[in-house]
Design an enzyme around this catalytic site. Structure first.
Site, short mmCIF file in Angstrom:
data_model
loop_
_atom_site.label_atom_id
_atom_site.label_comp_id
_atom_site.label_asym_id
_atom_site.label_seq_id
_atom_site.Cartn_x
_atom_site.Cartn_y
_atom_site.Cartn_z
CE LYS A 18 -9.48 4.43 -2.90
NZ LYS A 18 -10.63 4.88 -3.72
CG ASP A 74 -10.22 8.63 0.77
OD1 ASP A 74 -9.44 9.52 1.28
OD2 ASP A 74 -11.45 8.07 1.78
#
Length: 242
Positions: free
Chosen positions: A133, A151
């Site tokens: 991420k 996310d």
């Protein structure tokens, strides 16, 4: 009638078309969709993204001016006293683990990359405290390398929209990414995350004020009354039908 979620009754072509149309509409609704972390260099974005874990971009942006001034480059982080870093970043939470990661990142950058943030996913995820991420945020917004930032917001919206039923972020990244052209992946991330923060909330989504509700198989799980739903929207959004 609401469109069905993923399943045997939904063709691949229909799913792709619906997903791309939703993202186009969200581009009108959120014309300023972007990374909301303040930064001027790849290192600053990397540091800010590490700090954003279990925190908010607003809070991170409150502490990074002091942090960036105190540690302007990788060598400064590599030589930093962890307790000094902890004190500055304390408002973001989990300051001990984050401070160790930042010092470790500085040391790794100096030792392996001549003090520069690398522009390859495999190099970024090898840094302390950096996962896919964080790496995709840095690649997309600092280097212009397209990637999905899965996310909590993007994952939640993708499941509500019927794009995937995967809970695992890596599997979800693959499933969602397959619906779009690679060049659009960073843009997809920004628009979905913006929408998740402002309209499609985790606990009480503002379905009645959602511009893409007509294509969402989960529409109605939140507040459907338009007047009430509008009170739940955070920030400014543009009506695509106006």
């Amino acid at each position: 009638m609401r469109p069905p979620a993923i399943g045997p009754d939904v063709s691949r072509t229909a799913l792709v078309r619906r997903a791309r149309r939703i993202v186009r509409v969200l581009g009108v609704v959120h014309p300023d969709a972007r990374c909301e972390l303040d930064f001027t260099t790849p290192l600053e974005l990397l540091v800010a993204t590490v700090l954003s874990a279990q925190s908010t971009d607003v809070r991170v942006n409150q502490v990074t001016p002091e942090l960036f001034a105190a540690y302007p480059d990788a060598l400064a982080y590599a030589q930093a006293d962890v307790t000094d870093v902890e004190e500055i970043i304390r408002p973001t939470g989990f300051q001990r683990a984050k401070a160790r990661s930042l010092v470790g990142i500085g040391q790794a950058l100096v030792e392996r990359h001549d003090g520069e943030v690398p522009a390859r996913l495999e190099d970024l995820v090898a840094l302390p405290g950096v996962g896919r991420k964080t790496a995709n945020v840095v690649l997309g917004d600092a280097f212009g390398v397209p990637g999905l930032t899965v996310d909590t917001h993007l994952g939640r919206l993708a499941r509500r929209l019927g794009w995937t039923d995967e809970e695992d972020p890596v599997k979800a990244e693959t499933a969602i990414g397959s619906l779009f052209e690679r060049k659009d992946l960073t843009l997809v991330s920004h628009r979905l995350i913006f929408h998740g923060r402002r309209v499609c909330h985790a606990r009480r989504p503002a379905c009645g004020a959602c511009a893409v509700a007509r294509w969402c198989p989960s529409a109605g799980v939140g507040e459907s009354d338009p007047d009430v739903a509008r009170t739940l929207v955070r920030g400014e959004i543009v009506d695509p039908d106006a």
